[in-house]
Structures are given as C-alpha cells and as structure tokens.
Design a protein around this motif. Structure first.
Motif, PDB file in Angstrom:
ATOM      1  N   THR A   1       0.873  -1.176   0.000  1.00 49.36           N
ATOM      2  CA  THR A   1       0.000   0.000   0.000  1.00 49.36           C
ATOM      3  C   THR A   1       0.907   1.222   0.000  1.00 49.36           C
ATOM      4  O   THR A   1       1.923   1.244   0.697  1.00 49.36           O
ATOM      5  N   VAL A   2       0.543   2.215  -0.797  1.00 50.51           N
ATOM      6  CA  VAL A   2       1.351   3.438  -0.884  1.00 50.51           C
ATOM      7  C   VAL A   2       0.491   4.625  -0.456  1.00 50.51           C
ATOM      8  O   VAL A   2      -0.663   4.746  -0.902  1.00 50.51           O
ATOM      9  N   VAL A   3       1.055   5.471   0.412  1.00 48.13           N
ATOM     10  CA  VAL A   3       0.375   6.729   0.738  1.00 48.13           C
ATOM     11  C   VAL A   3       1.353   7.887   0.565  1.00 48.13           C
ATOM     12  O   VAL A   3       2.514   7.794   0.973  1.00 48.13           O
ATOM     13  N   THR A   4       0.891   8.951  -0.068  1.00 48.46           N
ATOM     14  CA  THR A   4       1.713  10.170  -0.160  1.00 48.46           C
ATOM     15  C   THR A   4       0.882  11.335   0.367  1.00 48.46           C
ATOM     16  O   THR A   4      -0.338  11.360   0.187  1.00 48.46           O
ATOM     17  N   ARG A   5       1.585  12.269   1.007  1.00 44.76           N
ATOM     18  CA  ARG A   5       0.852  13.386   1.613  1.00 44.76           C
ATOM     19  C   ARG A   5       0.216  14.266   0.551  1.00 44.76           C
ATOM     20  O   ARG A   5      -0.854  14.811   0.745  1.00 44.76           O
ATOM     21  N   ASP A   6       0.872  14.389  -0.623  1.00 47.06           N
ATOM     22  CA  ASP A   6       0.288  15.232  -1.669  1.00 47.06           C
ATOM     23  C   ASP A   6      -0.585  14.430  -2.640  1.00 47.06           C
ATOM     24  O   ASP A   6      -1.107  14.984  -3.602  1.00 47.06           O
ATOM     25  N   GLY A   7      -0.714  13.135  -2.416  1.00 56.32           N
ATOM     26  CA  GLY A   7      -1.574  12.304  -3.254  1.00 56.32           C
ATOM     27  C   GLY A   7      -1.017  12.066  -4.646  1.00 56.32           C
ATOM     28  O   GLY A   7      -1.724  11.584  -5.528  1.00 56.32           O
ATOM     29  N   SER A   8       0.300  12.346  -4.873  1.00 57.37           N
ATOM     30  CA  SER A   8       0.865  12.205  -6.226  1.00 57.37           C
ATOM     31  C   SER A   8       0.961  10.748  -6.661  1.00 57.37           C
ATOM     32  O   SER A   8       1.005  10.457  -7.848  1.00 57.37           O
ATOM     33  N   VAL A   9       1.008   9.838  -5.707  1.00 57.76           N
ATOM     34  CA  VAL A   9       0.980   8.411  -6.043  1.00 57.76           C
ATOM     35  C   VAL A   9       0.338   7.678  -4.868  1.00 57.76           C
ATOM     36  O   VAL A   9       0.475   8.077  -3.715  1.00 57.76           O
ATOM     37  N   GLY A  10      -0.412   6.620  -5.182  1.00 63.51           N
ATOM     38  CA  GLY A  10      -1.098   5.860  -4.139  1.00 63.51           C
ATOM     39  C   GLY A  10      -2.221   6.660  -3.506  1.00 63.51           C
ATOM     40  O   GLY A  10      -2.762   7.587  -4.106  1.00 63.51           O
ATOM     41  N   ARG A  11      -2.530   6.304  -2.255  1.00 61.86           N
ATOM     42  CA  ARG A  11      -3.604   7.014  -1.563  1.00 61.86           C
ATOM     43  C   ARG A  11      -3.074   8.314  -0.986  1.00 61.86           C
ATOM     44  O   ARG A  11      -1.894   8.441  -0.699  1.00 61.86           O
ATOM     45  N   SER A  12      -3.949   9.273  -0.830  1.00 61.71           N
ATOM     46  CA  SER A  12      -3.550  10.555  -0.292  1.00 61.71           C
ATOM     47  C   SER A  12      -3.684  10.513   1.235  1.00 61.71           C
ATOM     48  O   SER A  12      -4.706  10.090   1.751  1.00 61.71           O
ATOM     49  N   GLY A  13      -2.633  10.891   1.947  1.00 62.94           N
ATOM     50  CA  GLY A  13      -2.739  10.921   3.408  1.00 62.94           C
ATOM     51  C   GLY A  13      -1.444  10.551   4.081  1.00 62.94           C
ATOM     52  O   GLY A  13      -0.359  10.634   3.498  1.00 62.94           O
ATOM     53  N   ARG A  14      -1.561  10.139   5.339  1.00 60.56           N
ATOM     54  CA  ARG A  14      -0.415   9.776   6.169  1.00 60.56           C
ATOM     55  C   ARG A  14      -0.580   8.345   6.645  1.00 60.56           C
ATOM     56  O   ARG A  14      -1.662   7.763   6.538  1.00 60.56           O
ATOM     57  N   VAL A  15       0.513   7.827   7.219  1.00 63.16           N
ATOM     58  CA  VAL A  15       0.510   6.454   7.734  1.00 63.16           C
ATOM     59  C   VAL A  15      -0.662   6.241   8.692  1.00 63.16           C
ATOM     60  O   VAL A  15      -1.402   5.255   8.595  1.00 63.16           O
ATOM     61  N   ALA A  16      -0.838   7.203   9.618  1.00 61.51           N
ATOM     62  CA  ALA A  16      -1.857   7.035  10.662  1.00 61.51           C
ATOM     63  C   ALA A  16      -3.265   6.902  10.068  1.00 61.51           C
ATOM     64  O   ALA A  16      -4.131   6.263  10.669  1.00 61.51           O
ATOM     65  N   ASP A  17      -3.488   7.494   8.869  1.00 60.81           N
ATOM     66  CA  ASP A  17      -4.823   7.466   8.272  1.00 60.81           C
ATOM     67  C   ASP A  17      -5.229   6.061   7.820  1.00 60.81           C
ATOM     68  O   ASP A  17      -6.409   5.725   7.802  1.00 60.81           O
ATOM     69  N   VAL A  18      -4.257   5.272   7.366  1.00 61.10           N
ATOM     70  CA  VAL A  18      -4.603   3.966   6.772  1.00 61.10           C
ATOM     71  C   VAL A  18      -4.253   2.785   7.677  1.00 61.10           C
ATOM     72  O   VAL A  18      -4.640   1.646   7.411  1.00 61.10           O
ATOM     73  N   LEU A  19      -3.532   3.068   8.746  1.00 64.63           N
ATOM     74  CA  LEU A  19      -2.952   1.989   9.560  1.00 64.63           C
ATOM     75  C   LEU A  19      -3.972   1.048  10.208  1.00 64.63           C
ATOM     76  O   LEU A  19      -3.858  -0.185  10.051  1.00 64.63           O
ATOM     77  N   PRO A  20      -4.983   1.571  10.928  1.00 67.95           N
ATOM     78  CA  PRO A  20      -5.903   0.650  11.601  1.00 67.95           C
ATOM     79  C   PRO A  20      -6.575  -0.293  10.603  1.00 67.95           C
ATOM     80  O   PRO A  20      -6.664  -1.511  10.834  1.00 67.95           O
ATOM     81  N   GLU A  21      -6.985   0.254   9.462  1.00 68.72           N
ATOM     82  CA  GLU A  21      -7.654  -0.535   8.422  1.00 68.72           C
ATOM     83  C   GLU A  21      -6.712  -1.618   7.882  1.00 68.72           C
ATOM     84  O   GLU A  21      -7.089  -2.780   7.710  1.00 68.72           O
ATOM     85  N   LEU A  22      -5.456  -1.228   7.662  1.00 66.21           N
ATOM     86  CA  LEU A  22      -4.487  -2.156   7.072  1.00 66.21           C
ATOM     87  C   LEU A  22      -4.097  -3.279   8.043  1.00 66.21           C
ATOM     88  O   LEU A  22      -3.970  -4.445   7.658  1.00 66.21           O
ATOM     89  N   LEU A  23      -3.905  -2.917   9.302  1.00 67.00           N
ATOM     90  CA  LEU A  23      -3.561  -3.935  10.311  1.00 67.00           C
ATOM     91  C   LEU A  23      -4.657  -4.994  10.379  1.00 67.00           C
ATOM     92  O   LEU A  23      -4.374  -6.191  10.491  1.00 67.00           O
ATOM     93  N   ALA A  24      -5.916  -4.527  10.280  1.00 65.98           N
ATOM     94  CA  ALA A  24      -7.040  -5.462  10.329  1.00 65.98           C
ATOM     95  C   ALA A  24      -7.103  -6.294   9.054  1.00 65.98           C
ATOM     96  O   ALA A  24      -7.284  -7.521   9.093  1.00 65.98           O
ATOM     97  N   GLN A  25      -6.901  -5.634   7.920  1.00 68.77           N
ATOM     98  CA  GLN A  25      -6.989  -6.305   6.610  1.00 68.77           C
ATOM     99  C   GLN A  25      -5.986  -7.457   6.494  1.00 68.77           C
ATOM    100  O   GLN A  25      -6.324  -8.526   6.002  1.00 68.77           O
TER     101      GLN A  25
END
Ligand SMILES: Cc1cc2nc3c(=O)[nH]c(=O)nc-3n(C[C@H](O)[C@H](O)[C@H](O)COP(=O)(O)OP(=O)(O)OC[C@H]3O[C@@H](n4cnc5c(N)ncnc54)[C@H](O)[C@@H]3O)c2cc1C
Ligand code: FES
Length: 278
Positions: free
Chosen positions: A170-194
């Motif tokens: 999974t890729v996250v970038t703060r400016d949304g230039s590639v992958g999902r837009s955001g920070r680690v903390a935004d996607v972490l709970p969902e990803l740990l569960a997934q």
C-alpha cells in the motif's frame, strides 16, 4: 577476541552513486561489514573535509542491501537523502573515493520464531532497512505486507521493488501524487485489520513510529520501531542519543538509542517524553 558479530572500523570505497528520485543510492565496498550485518543494523560514516572538526563528524545510515559482487566481494548499499553539509558531502563523492565507516552497529529487528503475518511500514528514506527484513521474514514463511509512505512521489523509496518483496503493498503520499492521499496514521488501523497483522515493523519519523506503536497495540499486535534520533558517535560511547523507555521491570529509564536501539519494541518507548524532547 573479536566475534563475527562485532562491528568493524574500515576504510571503504565508493563503488557507485546513483540517483533514485530525491535520494542517492550508494554502493560501498566495506570489507567484513556486509558479512556481519542483519536487517535493522546501520553504519556510522565519518564525513570529512568540511570544517576544522570534520574528522569527528559521523552520520548514521541504515544498511539497505548487502550484495555479493564477484569482483569486490560483499558490498553494502545505503540510501542517502542529501540535506545538510554532511549528507551532501557524502552524496558528492565519486566512484573510487575512500570513506571511513564503522559497522554494522545497533540492535537489529527481532524476528518471530513462527511464520506470522507481518506489516512493514516505511516512511521516506527510512524504509531502507525494511527490504532485507522482508526477505528474511519471507524465508521464515511469514506473510509480508508493506505500507510505504512519503511526502510525494520523489521521496517514495523503491515501491516497485516492494512489490517483489511483499504479498501486498500500500502506498500513501501526503500530496496524493501516487497511491492514496494521506499519512501512515490514516490507513494503519484498516491495514492492520486487513492483513490481520501479528507484528508491525516500522521505520520513519518519531510521530509515525508513535502512530504505528499505538495502532499495533490497539490491534493486539507486537511492534518493533527503528528510531533515527541524532547520534553524535553511533557506537555507544558518548551518551549523546538519549531514548526514554520503560524497562522489562516496568521502571522508566534512559537508554542509548544507538546501542540499546535503534530498533526497540514500540510498547517500551515513552513516546510523550520522546516527542517533548524532540
Ligand atoms: C540509525 C539511523 C539511521 C539513519 N539512516 C538514514 C538513511 O538511511 N538515510 C538518510 O538519508 N538518513 C539517515 N539517517 C539520518 C542521517 O544520519 C543524517 O542525520 C542525515 O543524513 C542528515 O545529515 P545532514 O547532512 O543534514 O547532517 P549535517 O548537516 O552534516 O549535520 C549533522 C550534525 O553534525 C554536525 N556537524 C556537521 N558537520 C560537522 C563538522 N564538520 N564538525 C562538527 N559537527 C558537524 C551538525 O551540526 C549536526 O549536529 C539515519 C539516522 C540514524 C540515527
Ligand atoms: S550516539 Fe554516542 S552513545 Fe549513542
């Protein structure tokens, strides 16, 4: 008597310097250091000829890869983000330049005995030590998933390579230039569960590591965090890298990040004290 795990102080040679996005990828011949290294170890490089005290300046870099090059033996690779004087000096070196370094240093990542599900979280250049770790974990039968984060595409490290090292990336970038837009903390709970992670390994800023440790604990997973605190010597001699932790006995104390770390259990770090001191 020196053991096969003791660090060495060697004069290395620059074999190549390549550009990867915002970073420079250096391959160094460093006899004996490569053979002794484990994922999560780092090297302390003497950066020189800058100011009168330059011979005392040492900067730490994660060992990104160890590769056997027939002609030069085992080499180490580091990823350097040119920032201040020291890193610019290092990335400006030409092929064949000599550089003094000590390594491998520090406590590496602890690896599980069972084949469990592991989420590896790397932010910017700090993702460097996660690639050899991914390989080791896969050899142990672990399911490896990766989360790579950066400010923008230029600062995203080796996302293509990650797809070869991990079952899912999974890729996250703060400016949304590639992958999902955001920070680690935004996607972490969902990803740990997934990925139903049993262990989260992380390397990045203190804020990101704190977020990983907290989310892992909430999910019921162990966490191992690789800290990049300022290190004047990198070898445990100067006491210049204080890290506030809680010991196994439950007592709060200060340890040396370079020696008792830089990889430590996320639930052992006194994050508030660390963030306040940062
Ligand atoms: C465990 C660990 C792993 C790391 N891994 C990486 C990595 O893989 N990639 C990466 O890019 N970064 C990594 N870092 C960060 C890296 O060590 C440097 O901090 C970073 O490259 C910034 O260097 P700089 O050029 O800004 O430092 P500088 O501008 O050189 O400054 C560093 C410090 O040294 C002092 N200093 C500089 N020159 C002199 C001199 N001549 N005499 C006296 N003092 C001087 C400065 O005042 C400052 O306190 C890691 C850090 C740690 C602790
Ligand atoms: S940097 Fe000198 S003791 Fe850690």
């Amino acid at each position: 008597m020196s053991s096969a795990r003791d660090p060495l102080h060697v004069t290395g040679e620059v074999l190549s310097v390549k550009r990867i996005g915002a970073y420079r990828h250096l391959t160094l011949v460093a006899p004996g250091v490569a053979e002794r290294s484990r994922p999560g170890n780092f090297v302390a490089v003497s950066v020189g000829d800058l100011r009168p005290r330059s011979h005392q300046t040492r900067l730490s870099y994660w060992i990104h890869r160890v590769r056997n090059t027939g002609s030069h033996g085992a080499t180490i690779e580091i990823i350097v983000e040119p920032r201040g004087a020291g890193s610019q000096w290092l990335t400006g070196l030409g092929q064949g330049s000599r550089v003094d370094l000590t390594g491998p240093l520090g406590r590496p990542f602890a690896q599980p005995k069972e084949p469990v599900s592991c989420l590896l979280v790397g932010e910017g250049h700090s993702a460097a030590p996660l690639f050899p770790l991914a390989e080791r974990l896969r050899e142990r039968g672990c399911v490896v998933s990766m989360l790579l984060a950066a400010s923008d595409e230029q600062h995203l490290l080796a996302a293509l390579e990650a797809r070869r090292s991990a079952r899912s990336v999974t890729v996250v970038t703060r400016d949304g230039s590639v992958g999902r837009s955001g920070r680690v903390a935004d996607v972490l709970p969902e990803l740990l569960a997934q990925v139903d992670a049993d262990v989260a390994y992380a390397a990045g800023s203190v804020e990101t590591l704190h977020a990983v440790a907290a989310a892992a604990e909430a999910h019921g997973a162990w966490s191992q965090v690789a800290l990049e605190l300022p290190q004047p010597c990198g070898t445990g001699l100067c006491n210049g890298c204080p890290l506030p932790v809680v010991g196994e006995d439950g007592v709060a104390r200060i340890v040396r990040a370079c020696h008792e770390g830089p990889v430590v259990r996320g639930d052992r770090v006194r994050w508030t004290a660390l963030l306040e001191g940062a």
